[in-house]
Motif scaffolding. Structure first.
Motif, PDB file in Angstrom:
ATOM      1  N   ALA A 159      66.111  86.596  74.514  1.00  0.00           N
ATOM      2  CA  ALA A 159      66.519  85.626  73.500  1.00  0.00           C
ATOM      3  C   ALA A 159      65.832  85.897  72.164  1.00  0.00           C
ATOM      4  CB  ALA A 159      66.202  84.210  73.981  1.00  0.00           C
ATOM      5  N   VAL A 160      64.554  86.254  72.202  1.00  0.00           N
ATOM      6  CA  VAL A 160      63.812  86.537  70.966  1.00  0.00           C
ATOM      7  C   VAL A 160      64.375  87.768  70.272  1.00  0.00           C
ATOM      8  CG1 VAL A 160      61.565  87.252  70.063  1.00  0.00           C
ATOM      9  CG2 VAL A 160      61.709  85.383  71.716  1.00  0.00           C
ATOM     10  N   ASN A 161      64.671  88.817  71.042  1.00  0.00           N
ATOM     11  CA  ASN A 161      65.261  90.018  70.454  1.00  0.00           C
ATOM     12  C   ASN A 161      66.620  89.723  69.821  1.00  0.00           C
ATOM     13  OD1 ASN A 161      63.248  91.937  70.984  1.00  0.00           O
ATOM     14  ND2 ASN A 161      63.985  92.285  73.064  1.00  0.00           N
ATOM     15  N   LEU A 162      67.398  88.880  70.471  1.00  0.00           N
ATOM     16  CA  LEU A 162      68.742  88.579  69.979  1.00  0.00           C
ATOM     17  C   LEU A 162      68.712  87.721  68.714  1.00  0.00           C
ATOM     18  CD1 LEU A 162      71.809  88.811  70.621  1.00  0.00           C
ATOM     19  CD2 LEU A 162      71.585  86.653  71.873  1.00  0.00           C
ATOM     20  N   LEU A 163      67.793  86.755  68.675  1.00  0.00           N
ATOM     21  CA  LEU A 163      67.800  85.761  67.600  1.00  0.00           C
ATOM     22  C   LEU A 163      66.690  85.943  66.577  1.00  0.00           C
ATOM     23  CD1 LEU A 163      68.528  82.644  69.837  1.00  0.00           C
ATOM     24  CD2 LEU A 163      70.145  83.834  68.345  1.00  0.00           C
ATOM     25  N   ASP A 164      65.775  86.884  66.812  1.00  0.00           N
ATOM     26  CA  ASP A 164      64.657  87.135  65.889  1.00  0.00           C
ATOM     27  C   ASP A 164      63.845  85.866  65.669  1.00  0.00           C
ATOM     28  OD1 ASP A 164      62.945  88.397  64.117  1.00  0.00           O
ATOM     29  OD2 ASP A 164      64.252  88.081  62.392  1.00  0.00           O
ATOM     30  N   LEU A 165      63.377  85.274  66.755  1.00  0.00           N
ATOM     31  CA  LEU A 165      62.608  84.041  66.674  1.00  0.00           C
ATOM     32  C   LEU A 165      61.114  84.342  66.642  1.00  0.00           C
ATOM     33  CD1 LEU A 165      64.654  81.998  69.280  1.00  0.00           C
ATOM     34  CD2 LEU A 165      64.588  81.609  66.814  1.00  0.00           C
ATOM     35  N   PRO A 166      60.354  83.645  65.808  1.00  0.00           N
ATOM     36  CA  PRO A 166      58.925  83.937  65.687  1.00  0.00           C
ATOM     37  C   PRO A 166      58.043  83.203  66.682  1.00  0.00           C
ATOM     38  CG  PRO A 166      59.544  82.347  64.026  1.00  0.00           C
ATOM     39  CD  PRO A 166      60.810  82.704  64.756  1.00  0.00           C
ATOM     40  N   ALA A 167      58.601  82.194  67.390  1.00  0.00           N
ATOM     41  CA  ALA A 167      57.759  81.377  68.252  1.00  0.00           C
ATOM     42  C   ALA A 167      58.527  80.893  69.476  1.00  0.00           C
ATOM     43  CB  ALA A 167      57.205  80.183  67.478  1.00  0.00           C
ATOM     44  N   VAL A 168      57.768  80.636  70.531  1.00  0.00           N
ATOM     45  CA  VAL A 168      58.307  80.105  71.786  1.00  0.00           C
ATOM     46  C   VAL A 168      57.432  78.927  72.191  1.00  0.00           C
ATOM     47  CG1 VAL A 168      58.713  80.568  74.241  1.00  0.00           C
ATOM     48  CG2 VAL A 168      59.199  82.339  72.527  1.00  0.00           C
ATOM     49  N   VAL A 169      58.061  77.855  72.655  1.00  0.00           N
ATOM     50  CA  VAL A 169      57.328  76.695  73.154  1.00  0.00           C
ATOM     51  C   VAL A 169      57.693  76.498  74.620  1.00  0.00           C
ATOM     52  CG1 VAL A 169      56.908  74.220  72.936  1.00  0.00           C
ATOM     53  CG2 VAL A 169      57.325  75.597  70.883  1.00  0.00           C
ATOM     54  N   LEU A 170      56.685  76.460  75.482  1.00  0.00           N
ATOM     55  CA  LEU A 170      56.887  76.230  76.911  1.00  0.00           C
ATOM     56  C   LEU A 170      56.696  74.742  77.188  1.00  0.00           C
ATOM     57  CD1 LEU A 170      54.889  79.264  78.386  1.00  0.00           C
ATOM     58  CD2 LEU A 170      57.329  79.135  77.814  1.00  0.00           C
ATOM     59  N   GLY A 171      57.745  74.101  77.707  1.00  0.00           N
ATOM     60  CA  GLY A 171      57.682  72.660  77.936  1.00  0.00           C
ATOM     61  C   GLY A 171      58.063  72.282  79.347  1.00  0.00           C
ATOM     62  N   GLY A 172      58.198  70.995  79.588  1.00  0.00           N
ATOM     63  CA  GLY A 172      58.477  70.512  80.933  1.00  0.00           C
ATOM     64  C   GLY A 172      57.311  70.816  81.854  1.00  0.00           C
ATOM     65  N   VAL A 173      57.607  71.251  83.075  1.00  0.00           N
ATOM     66  CA  VAL A 173      56.526  71.543  84.027  1.00  0.00           C
ATOM     67  C   VAL A 173      55.727  72.773  83.613  1.00  0.00           C
ATOM     68  CG1 VAL A 173      57.792  70.467  85.922  1.00  0.00           C
ATOM     69  CG2 VAL A 173      57.988  72.936  85.570  1.00  0.00           C
ATOM     70  N   TYR A 174      56.286  73.620  82.753  1.00  0.00           N
ATOM     71  CA  TYR A 174      55.537  74.792  82.276  1.00  0.00           C
ATOM     72  C   TYR A 174      54.287  74.381  81.487  1.00  0.00           C
ATOM     73  CZ  TYR A 174      59.715  77.558  83.400  1.00  0.00           C
ATOM     74  OH  TYR A 174      60.767  78.180  84.038  1.00  0.00           O
ATOM     75  N   ALA A 175      54.279  73.143  81.001  1.00  0.00           N
ATOM     76  CA  ALA A 175      53.125  72.663  80.238  1.00  0.00           C
ATOM     77  C   ALA A 175      52.113  71.926  81.112  1.00  0.00           C
ATOM     78  CB  ALA A 175      53.594  71.739  79.115  1.00  0.00           C
ATOM     79  N   ARG A 176      52.398  71.786  82.399  1.00  0.00           N
ATOM     80  CA  ARG A 176      51.443  71.115  83.289  1.00  0.00           C
ATOM     81  C   ARG A 176      50.168  71.945  83.417  1.00  0.00           C
ATOM     82  NH1 ARG A 176      54.924  69.023  88.538  1.00  0.00           N
ATOM     83  NH2 ARG A 176      56.293  67.549  87.428  1.00  0.00           N
ATOM     84  N   PRO A 177      49.017  71.290  83.551  1.00  0.00           N
ATOM     85  CA  PRO A 177      47.746  72.023  83.626  1.00  0.00           C
ATOM     86  C   PRO A 177      47.698  73.066  84.733  1.00  0.00           C
ATOM     87  CG  PRO A 177      47.344  69.682  83.276  1.00  0.00           C
ATOM     88  CD  PRO A 177      48.816  69.831  83.510  1.00  0.00           C
ATOM     89  N   GLU A 178      48.332  72.794  85.871  1.00  0.00           N
ATOM     90  CA  GLU A 178      48.259  73.740  86.985  1.00  0.00           C
ATOM     91  C   GLU A 178      49.083  75.000  86.753  1.00  0.00           C
ATOM     92  OE1 GLU A 178      51.173  70.472  88.514  1.00  0.00           O
ATOM     93  OE2 GLU A 178      49.562  70.695  87.032  1.00  0.00           O
ATOM     94  N   PHE A 179      49.987  74.980  85.773  1.00  0.00           N
ATOM     95  CA  PHE A 179      50.838  76.137  85.511  1.00  0.00           C
ATOM     96  C   PHE A 179      50.614  76.759  84.129  1.00  0.00           C
ATOM     97  CE2 PHE A 179      53.924  73.469  88.170  1.00  0.00           C
ATOM     98  CZ  PHE A 179      53.542  74.065  89.362  1.00  0.00           C
ATOM     99  N   ALA A 180      50.204  75.948  83.165  1.00  0.00           N
ATOM    100  CA  ALA A 180      50.282  76.332  81.756  1.00  0.00           C
ATOM    101  C   ALA A 180      49.506  77.596  81.413  1.00  0.00           C
ATOM    102  CB  ALA A 180      49.811  75.176  80.874  1.00  0.00           C
ATOM    103  N   ALA A 181      48.233  77.689  81.826  1.00  0.00           N
ATOM    104  CA  ALA A 181      47.393  78.812  81.395  1.00  0.00           C
ATOM    105  C   ALA A 181      47.943  80.139  81.894  1.00  0.00           C
ATOM    106  CB  ALA A 181      45.959  78.607  81.874  1.00  0.00           C
ATOM    107  N   ALA A 182      48.318  80.208  83.169  1.00  0.00           N
ATOM    108  CA  ALA A 182      48.820  81.454  83.736  1.00  0.00           C
ATOM    109  C   ALA A 182      50.162  81.841  83.123  1.00  0.00           C
ATOM    110  CB  ALA A 182      48.943  81.329  85.257  1.00  0.00           C
ATOM    111  N   LEU A 183      51.041  80.867  82.923  1.00  0.00           N
ATOM    112  CA  LEU A 183      52.332  81.164  82.322  1.00  0.00           C
ATOM    113  C   LEU A 183      52.174  81.612  80.873  1.00  0.00           C
ATOM    114  CD1 LEU A 183      54.578  78.265  83.687  1.00  0.00           C
ATOM    115  CD2 LEU A 183      54.755  80.693  84.253  1.00  0.00           C
ATOM    116  N   LEU A 184      51.282  80.970  80.146  1.00  0.00           N
ATOM    117  CA  LEU A 184      51.068  81.338  78.750  1.00  0.00           C
ATOM    118  C   LEU A 184      50.608  82.786  78.638  1.00  0.00           C
ATOM    119  CD1 LEU A 184      51.173  79.886  75.946  1.00  0.00           C
ATOM    120  CD2 LEU A 184      48.708  79.574  76.178  1.00  0.00           C
ATOM    121  N   ARG A 185      49.621  83.160  79.454  1.00  0.00           N
ATOM    122  CA  ARG A 185      49.123  84.541  79.425  1.00  0.00           C
ATOM    123  C   ARG A 185      50.208  85.525  79.817  1.00  0.00           C
ATOM    124  NH1 ARG A 185      44.698  82.199  82.111  1.00  0.00           N
ATOM    125  NH2 ARG A 185      45.509  83.014  84.081  1.00  0.00           N
ATOM    126  N   GLY A 186      50.908  85.223  80.901  1.00  0.00           N
ATOM    127  CA  GLY A 186      51.918  86.145  81.406  1.00  0.00           C
ATOM    128  C   GLY A 186      53.086  86.318  80.464  1.00  0.00           C
TER     129      GLY A 186
END
Length: 400
Positions: free
Chosen positions: A318-345
């Motif tokens: 999606a970023v390659n197609l639309l040339d977007l400068p930022a991504v926001v991870l929301g919903g359960v992706y922002a939960r403490p048990e998931f957020a740090a690992a998903l952000l790094r990955g």
């Protein structure tokens, strides 16, 4: 602006990015007044500090009498309020300022998700005046039962709002699936197992102040709108991809602080991008969709480390197609048990797969809005429609 207004007597203003341009019509006196009223109101809403009538006249080029008359109309409709002027710092008497009314109409936002229902009340200044969440699996339940519970939650949220007996200007409902917003119809919500349902019609009469049809939209779109609105106060994100992780996975695309919804309003279905050809069956009927490896059930089964790479690859496309400068991870992706690992990955995968990352790294953020983001964004959509068309709200008051 999302095409979201079904109010009696209210002119609909379509998003130029998603609908063909309407035929031009001659400007009438009422049309000019309505446009000037909307211009003044936007200036008041967007101003970082209370703005005086004289300042409005100076910025717009209107006469002071015209600007004052329009401001008085906004005051009479309780769309703005006067606040005391700051202490004088020079010659002359300081003028009272105008700000969005804290006692005026509010937007009511609702969300139907697979494992919870949510409601949010937002005032004309964009402040959240109350939120409620009711957890419970909605899969397999009859739509009438779910909508009945949603209507009850809506009434509770209105009663619990930090506002004196708020007037609900409109209601917007967020759902996880393909939504035909112009008709208030869900075409397909596979995780709820709902198809071709006129949800606006079903909800009419169940909601408070239901003199008009509720607005219906995709939950990721509304969550992205909430993020765009909130970001004005801190990160100032204007162009980004919001990825909402729940049982399903969706995305909202924000360009220039406005939602990009696509030709039919169905943009953002990133959860059904194929990331594993021949992989597990998805509820949509395809195989190997992102949802099957990065949805909440997959996260619980394999952990966020395993989900981060396919999620990052889908986001990179999606970023390659639309040339977007930022991504926001929301919903359960922002939960403490998931957020740090998903952000790094995701950051690592974007660095590897986004072709421009060497010169312009993509910023990855974790949403701070919590699970009620979509309900909040739905309420914001109602409020923003009033901001764009205050004359329409005045017409509603006249007809009431």
């Amino acid at each position: 602006m999302v095409d979201l207004w079904h109010c009696q007597g209210m002119a609909r203003v379509s998003d130029h990015r998603t609908h063909p341009a309407a035929a031009p019509t001659p400007a009438r006196q009422g049309t000019i007044r309505d446009a000037n009223l909307a211009l003044l109101y936007r200036l008041i809403v967007d101003a970082p500090a209370p703005v005086s009538r004289a300042a409005l006249a100076a910025v717009t080029g209107m006469t002071r009498a015209t600007a004052s008359a329009l401001a008085d109309a906004l005051l009479a409709a309780d769309l703005v309020q006067e606040v005391s002027p700051p202490p004088a710092t020079g010659a002359g008497r300081p003028a009272a300022g105008l700000v969005p009314s804290s006692s005026g109409p509010v937007g009511l936002g609702l969300e139907i998700n697979v494992d919870y229902l949510a409601a949010s009340v937002v005032d004309l200044a964009g402040r959240v005046r109350g939120t409620l969440t009711a957890h419970g699996d909605q899969r397999g339940r009859r739509p009438a039962e779910v909508l009945g519970d949603l209507a009850e939650l809506a009434a509770q949220a209105r009663e619990a709002a930090d506002a004196p007996d708020p007037v609900v200007a409109g209601t917007a409902v967020a759902v996880p699936g393909l939504v035909e917003a112009s008709r208030g119809r869900i075409r397909r919500a596979p995780n709820l197992r709902w198809e071709d349902m006129d949800i606006a019609h079903e909800l009419r009469g169940l909601l408070p102040d239901a003199s008009f049809d509720p607005i219906v939209g995709n939950e990721a779109d509304f969550a992205a709108l909430a993020e765009a609105h909130a970001s004005r106060e801190h990160a100032a994100l204007t162009d980004f991809l919001y990825v909402s992780g729940e049982i399903g996975v969706g995305a909202g695309i924000v360009l220039g602080s406005e939602l990009f919804r696509g030709a039919r309003g169905w943009a953002g279905e990133i959860g059904h991008v194929t990331v594993e050809p021949g992989g597990a069956s998805c509820r949509c009927g395809a195989r190997g969709c992102l949802e099957t490896v990065a949805g909440l059930e997959a996260l619980r089964r394999t952990g966020p480390e395993a989900a981060a790479n396919p999620l990052g690859r889908a986001v990179a496309g999606a970023v390659n197609l639309l040339d977007l400068p930022a991504v926001v991870l929301g919903g359960v992706y922002a939960r403490p048990e998931f957020a740090a690992a998903l952000l790094r990955g995701v950051e690592q995968t974007l660095a590897e797969h986004v072709v421009s990352a060497r010169w312009a790294p993509v910023a990855v953020h974790t949403s701070q809005l919590g699970e009620t983001a979509a309900a909040r964004g739905a309420a914001v959509a109602v409020v923003r429609r009033i901001h764009a068309d205050p004359a329409g709200w005045l017409e509603v008051l006249t007809e009431a």
